[in-house]
Design an enzyme around this catalytic site. Structure first.
Site, short mmCIF file in Angstrom:
data_model
loop_
_atom_site.label_atom_id
_atom_site.label_comp_id
_atom_site.label_asym_id
_atom_site.label_seq_id
_atom_site.Cartn_x
_atom_site.Cartn_y
_atom_site.Cartn_z
CB SER A 29 1.52 4.80 -7.47
OG SER A 29 0.58 3.84 -7.95
CG HIS B 73 2.99 0.45 -5.77
ND1 HIS B 73 2.01 0.54 -4.71
CD2 HIS B 73 2.38 1.09 -6.82
CE1 HIS B 73 1.08 1.45 -5.14
NE2 HIS B 73 1.17 1.92 -6.27
#
Length: 200
Positions: free
Chosen positions: A102, A127
């Site tokens: 992330s 993501h």
């Protein structure tokens, strides 16, 4: 009772003037090494930023190494670290050990070009931006607009540092997207896999 995550190893250094104890992170900082080994939040970001600024002041021409083993975290805290990395004069080399996920992936790819690394068994993960909101419908709408704005910032950073198209970044980060170290090289997130040199 002391929990393991609160234990910081100490290192004793001996010199002509006697012995001196350093916590391991202070000793690494003397070698211009910063270790990001936790979830990213405001407190962690403040510590990393303070270390970056200190090392910039100490020697603006000497590289800094940022080792990353982090599941990601708060976007605003991560962006504060990212902006500081881009602002300071020393080149920041980034090294993924274990996992960069992330927001940590954004920091990993934001290292100085040619100086972004991962260890052979590292995992890199991307993501969509995530967040939550509660309250009145209008408040939720405002929060949703803000997370979309932050997501656009992150995607533009990934485009800038990987050389991928916006369409590919949007497609690949729409759901959880895991890469091996080799795949991260091919994607442009890192430049090289660090290996121990073979003995000749």
């Amino acid at each position: 009772m002391i929990s393991p995550e609160n234990v910081v190893p100490m290192v004793i250094e001996s010199s002509a003037r006697g012995e001196r104890a350093f916590d391991i992170y202070s000793l690494l900082l003397k070698e211009r090494i910063i270790f990001l080994g936790s979830q990213i939040n405001d407190q962690v970001a403040n510590l990393v930023i303070a270390q970056l600024l200190f090392l910039d002041r100490e020697d603006p021409d000497k590289d800094i190494s940022l080792y990353i083993h982090s599941p990601g975290g708060v976007i605003s805290a991560g962006l504060a670290m990212y902006d500081t990395m881009q602002l300071i004069r020393p080149k920041v080399s980034t090294i993924c050990v274990g996992v960069a996920a992330s927001m940590a992936t954004v920091l990993l790819c934001a290292g100085a070009k040619g100086k972004r690394y991962a260890l052979p068994n590292a995992t890199i993960h991307m993501h969509q931006a995530m967040g939550g909101a509660q309250g009145q419908a209008s408040d939720i709408e405002i929060a949703a607009r803000e997370i979309m704005r932050q997501q656009d910032i992150l995607r533009n950073i990934l485009v800038k540092h990987t050389g991928q198209t916006m369409e590919k970044i949007v497609h690949d980060s729409d759901r959880d997207y895991y890469l091996s170290a080799q795949q991260a090289v091919e994607y442009g997130l890192i430049d090289e896999i660090l290996q121990k040199p073979e003995n000749k």
